[in-house]
Every structure is written in structure tokens, then in C-alpha cells.
Design a protein around this motif. Sequence first.
Motif, PDB file in Angstrom:
ATOM      1  N   SER A 150       0.807  -1.224   0.000  1.00 45.92           N
ATOM      2  CA  SER A 150       0.000   0.000   0.000  1.00 45.92           C
ATOM      3  C   SER A 150       0.841   1.276   0.000  1.00 45.92           C
ATOM      4  O   SER A 150       0.673   2.132  -0.870  1.00 45.92           O
ATOM      5  N   TRP A 151       1.735   1.425   1.016  1.00 47.76           N
ATOM      6  CA  TRP A 151       2.480   2.675   1.111  1.00 47.76           C
ATOM      7  C   TRP A 151       3.331   2.994  -0.115  1.00 47.76           C
ATOM      8  O   TRP A 151       3.206   4.096  -0.675  1.00 47.76           O
ATOM      9  N   ALA A 172       1.099   4.109  -2.867  1.00 44.60           N
ATOM     10  CA  ALA A 172       0.549   5.443  -2.625  1.00 44.60           C
ATOM     11  C   ALA A 172       1.610   6.518  -2.884  1.00 44.60           C
ATOM     12  O   ALA A 172       1.339   7.530  -3.539  1.00 44.60           O
ATOM     13  N   VAL A 173       2.832   6.274  -2.394  1.00 43.39           N
ATOM     14  CA  VAL A 173       3.913   7.255  -2.569  1.00 43.39           C
ATOM     15  C   VAL A 173       4.256   7.419  -4.058  1.00 43.39           C
ATOM     16  O   VAL A 173       4.521   8.525  -4.521  1.00 43.39           O
ATOM     17  N   PHE A 233      -4.709   1.834  -0.189  1.00 39.82           N
ATOM     18  CA  PHE A 233      -4.795   1.163   1.111  1.00 39.82           C
ATOM     19  C   PHE A 233      -5.946   0.162   1.133  1.00 39.82           C
ATOM     20  O   PHE A 233      -6.025  -0.672   2.029  1.00 39.82           O
ATOM     21  N   THR A 279       6.505   0.272   4.884  1.00 36.34           N
ATOM     22  CA  THR A 279       5.778   1.183   5.771  1.00 36.34           C
ATOM     23  C   THR A 279       6.264   2.610   5.568  1.00 36.34           C
ATOM     24  O   THR A 279       7.340   2.837   5.025  1.00 36.34           O
ATOM     25  N   LEU A 280       5.440   3.552   6.046  1.00 35.66           N
ATOM     26  CA  LEU A 280       5.850   4.946   5.948  1.00 35.66           C
ATOM     27  C   LEU A 280       7.040   5.201   6.869  1.00 35.66           C
ATOM     28  O   LEU A 280       7.924   6.003   6.562  1.00 35.66           O
TER      29      LEU A 280
END
Lengths: 192, 192, 192, 192
Positions: free
Chosen positions: A97-98, A101-102, A156, B27-28
Motif C-alpha cells: 500500500s504505502w 501510494a507514494v 490502502f 511502511t511509511l
Amino acid sequence: MEAFSDGVLAVIITIMVLEMRPPHDATLAALTPVLPVLLSYLLSFVYVGIYWNNHHHLLHATQHVNGATLWANLHLLFWLSLIPFTTSWMDENHFASWPTAVYGIVLMFAGAAYFILTRTLIRLHGRGSTLATSIGRDRKSKLSVVIYAAAIPLAFVHAWIAGAGYVLVAIIWLVPDPRIERKAAQSTEENA
Amino acid sequence: MEAFSDGVLAVIITIMVLEMRPPHDATLAALTPVLPVLLSYLLSFVYVGIYWNNHHHLLHATQHVNGATLWANLHLLFWLSLIPFTTSWMDENHFASWPTAVYGIVLMFAGAAYFILTRTLIRLHGRGSTLATSIGRDRKSKLSVVIYAAAIPLAFVHAWIAGAGYVLVAIIWLVPDPRIERKAAQSTEENA
Amino acid sequence: MEAFSDGVLAVIITIMVLEMRPPHDATLAALTPVLPVLLSYLLSFVYVGIYWNNHHHLLHATQHVNGATLWANLHLLFWLSLIPFTTSWMDENHFASWPTAVYGIVLMFAGAAYFILTRTLIRLHGRGSTLATSIGRDRKSKLSVVIYAAAIPLAFVHAWIAGAGYVLVAIIWLVPDPRIERKAAQSTEENA
Amino acid sequence: MEAFSDGVLAVIITIMVLEMRPPHDATLAALTPVLPVLLSYLLSFVYVGIYWNNHHHLLHATQHVNGATLWANLHLLFWLSLIPFTTSWMDENHFASWPTAVYGIVLMFAGAAYFILTRTLIRLHGRGSTLATSIGRDRKSKLSVVIYAAAIPLAFVHAWIAGAGYVLVAIIWLVPDPRIERKAAQSTEENA
């Protein structure tokens, strides 16, 4: 300005290949895990290609540049230069997901940077200039931002929904716009 | 000369991205240690951008070149080509004193090389030439050297003080100088 | 032809920096083992710089090209493209005999390729052409081959003797030749 | 369009060198396993060289471009950009069947992409244009496809048979075609 931008875009588009590590085995099956990497490379390649294509047309309609333009251009190149990094992060984590998204956030900032560049050029050339009319109302840019804004949080829910959004933006830009094409044809007729 | 320099600068500015390894986690939080790396990349990007910008304006005011100019130009490119290496060393050691100081030393040598290039060009064109007047008294160059000379030893007190100095030099060059801008606008009006 | 060659040379000269791995420690002592690597980078940088410089002057005296010229040019670029590889091999083995000898062999082949390129261009332009007279008797090329032929076997006595030979060739080409400089100045006066 | 393509091709041709890892030992024997890698590098170098050469001639006969041309060109660059990846995969597996076959498939797609580019340009310029006549019946392209189609499955009999096929295609393109050479000479006479 075009020579430098072309150089940067040429390096960006090709160093992504360096990130694609060849599999260690010599079977066709060994190529399967590389497939999503190849697809994300293809998407990033198409994105850089779209930017190069638009950038090319934009600079052909440009008559003069100033310091602000040069920096607006470097600002665009900065975001585009992050594409190999985010592509690579996304690939290593199998479209988690991250990273996905980034990846979209970087694309959105690149889109915003391109918008700023067009505004800077319009301010310099005047609202009645050929450049301003050829950019027009720039509906594609605005629509892209809407799609990004929807697609990024959906990473997400599932990464592929976000991915579909990014592909959709690419398609919007790939579909030729007959009106722009006609103007572009006129302006590039003299130089190949 | 511009095509080659543009090519080298384009490669320098983009290979720094190759040094930025994507984090292994998705992860972020995994992106947090990459943040200073990203900031140092941004700073190096801005520095190469400033040099490209100035170099661009400089060559537009240039009417002829000789062997000495070509080598003064290569000398500048040599120091700029060390920026990815020092950026990378600084990043790997989390902005330790020596790498941060060496980063500044390379920037200072690049600044000196640019100064030498302008002097070589002025000697070739004569002190009354458009080129000489557009470079003028070159106060920014001199001020930069003073800031570097102060910032580099301060890396041993705290790396961030030196870093603030390098950022300050970048800001000095980023702030548009209306007088130069006007001259630059005239000279670049004909070609985008 | 120049744009492509410039691009290739720009990439060659800058990817060598990628081979220079920053040391893991943050001390000045950690930089000591990098020093010979830096010196070999400097030598290779100067060599590529010399080729770019000569290539630049050569193409300015060129009026037309044919298929043979394009391939003679690619042949030169092939040998130059091996410089990063041999530099890297030499560095990793702390200037052992074989890598140092192979480094010289690649330089010698690049020199021969440049010689072939000049002959191909002279054949195309005719012996009385400006190009032919500006190349002249090409004593530097012949002297270089003699020095290489002596230096390469001496790598097995001591690597630094060979290294001194390679540095000597670089110096011969760096020292400006007033006669060529004058001709070059005339031919490059119109374009920077 | 040429500046960008030249940039991409310049990066492709040189990053392959980055994939060539220098051996760890300093003996001549240590260079032996690198030899096939060097040969595959040479073959890929020659292929990219051929494309650059043809691309160069093609664009010189081109009077105008449109969106379709730009994308046909990017499509070609995409397949060419995969050459370093497949070269590297083939090298790591000592010319095993699948990597060698995939290498040929990428070459064949690049060939097809070049064919599409020429058709797109001919459609734009008209069948009676100089461009169309200079491309002619394009027998080399058709013959290449036949050889690829035969060579690729033969990679599963023995990799070297496929390799011989790829070398054969390269030779077909390297041998100068006097009729094309004459036309090319006319069109490039004015610019080196």
C-alpha cells in the motif's frame, strides 16, 4: 533548456532498466516474478514518455524563457527524477500500500510541477499568446489531479485499484486530442 | 561545448537518484531514515541546478571558445561530478563531521572552478565585452567562498551548522538578481 | 553525430563516479584507500576529456560524413566505453600488473581507433582539405603509440612505471599546440 | 526528437558497461569468464549502433513529425532499453536457452518497432516522398524477421546457433548498401 531536459529525461527513462535485476535462474518461470516489475517499468516509461512528449510540444510554442521558467522546469525534473526510486520501492515490496501510494504522490507532484511550468510560461508570454491558446483550459491536467486524489487513498484498500487509476491517467494523456494534434502539427512541421 | 556539459550535468543530477536505495520495508516509517538522504539529494540537485542555470546564461553570452576554456569547463565538471560521491558518503554516515566537511570542500572547489571559467572567458573576450559586464564584479561568488570557509570547519562542531551554511549559499544563488535577470532575458529572448 | 558522441562521452565520464564507492567509515583515514581510486578516476576523466576535446575540434572541421565515418566513430566510442570497466578492475586490485596493462591496452586501442577515424575523414574530404591540413602529420598520435608500447610491458616490472607512461601521454595531449590552437580558434570562433 | 533519442541510445549503450563486473582476481585467467560477457556486450553495442545509424539517416529524411511518430519512436526506444537487461540475464546464465531466446525476442520486437516507425513516417510523408523512396522495399527488415524467427527456437537446440543467427542479422545491416549509402551521402552532406 530543451537539451538539458532531454538529457535528464533520457537518463531517467533508462536508469530504471538498471533497477530491473535479471533473475538468477535461466528458466521462463524465473521471469514470472520479474513480470510485475516489467509492468511497473512500462508504466513509468509511458509516464516519462508523456512528459517528454508534452514538454517537447510546450517548448516549441515557447519564444523566450527567464530564471523563473528555468527553475519551474528544474522543479518538474526533480519530481520526475524520483520516479525510478518510487518504482523501485514499489517493486521490491510487491505493490504494498504505502509504496504504491507514494508512487502516486510523486506522479501527482510531477503533474502539479508541469502545471506550474505552463502557468509560468503563460505569465511570461501573455494570455493572448499562441502558447496560452495552445495550452488552453488544460482540462486533462485538472482531471488527472482528480483521479490521483481518488486513486492514492485507494492504494490502502487494494494496490491494484490505485494502479488502475495511474494507468487511467496515462491513457487520458495517450489518447490523441485532435485539436491539439492539429496545432502541434503546425508548430513542428518545420523541424523534425 | 554546451551539449557535452548539459549531458554531463544531466547524468550527474540523475545518477544521484541511483544512490538513493529504496527501503526494504513497505511502511511509511521505513521512509524516515531515507528523509535526510532525500534532503541531501534535494540540496545537491539544487546545486547542480544552479550551476546549470548559470552555465547556461554564461555560454549564451560567450562568442568564442579556445582550448583553455574547454579545459576550464572540464575542470568545473570534474568537481561537480564528485558531488554524487560525497553526497553518498555523507548519507551513509548520517552526516558525520568529515563527510560533511568534504562535501563542502568539493562544493567550494566547484565554486572556484566556476570562477576560473568566468575569468578564462573574460580574458578571451576582453574586459569591455558584454560577457565581462554581465558577469560584473561577481560578488555572489566571493560571498560564497567566505561562507564555505566558515561553514566547513563548523562541521566539526555540528554537521547541521555546516549544512545550514551550504543551504545559505544555495539560497543566495537562488534569489533572482533583477539586474542579471534583465540582461539574461535580453540574451535568451531569441532561443528557448 | 556530435550529439550522440557527446551523450556517450558524457555518460562514460560520469558513470565512473558510480564505480567509486564511498568508504563506510566517516574518518579522513577512511578516505586514504579511496585516494588511488580517485587518482585513477582523475586520469580516466582527463583521457575522456582529451578525446572529447579533440573530437570536438575534429567534427568542427568535418563537412560531411558517410557510413564508414559513423562506424569509425562508434568503434572509437566502443574502446572509450571500456575505460570505466578497466579503471574499476585496476582499482579493485590495487594496480596489479595485469589490470594495469589491460588498462593501457584499452587506451592504446582507443588511440588507434581515433587514428582510424581521422584517416576515414581525410579519405572522404581529400588530402588537400582544411580537415587534412589541420590534422597534419599527427605526430602526437604516433608518439603516443610508442609510449604505450613501452609502458604496457613495464606494468609487469612495476605498475607505477606503466602509470607514469599513461600520465605522460595525457600530458603530451594537454600541452596546447600553438599551431593547432590558432586553427581551432578560427574554426570555433562562430559557435560556442 | 533526435536529441532525446540520441540521449536514450547513448545511455543504453553505456550502461551495459556498468553491468560488466570486473573480475576479482588480477590475473589474465580471471578475464577468461568475462570474455563471453564482453562478446555479448560487443554484439549489443553493435546492435544499438546499427539502430542509431539507421535512426540517424531516417530522421534526416524526415520533414515533419506528429504524435503518432513520437510514440512509434518511444515504442522503439522501449524495446531497445530492454537490451541491457536481457544481455545481463544471458551473461549471468552463461548463454542458457531461455535467456538467449528472450534476447532474440527483444531484438525481434525492436526490429518490428523500427518497421512500425518507418511505416508511420511514410504514411505521414506520402508514398511518393523522398523518405518513402529512401526506405524503399525494406528487404533487410523482412529478411531479419525471417532469421530471428528461425534462430530463436534454435536456442533450445544450442544457444550458439541462435547467437550465430543474431550475429548474421547484425552483419546484414553492417554491410554497406551502395544505393542507400549514395542517398544518405546526399542527405547528410550539409551537416556533420
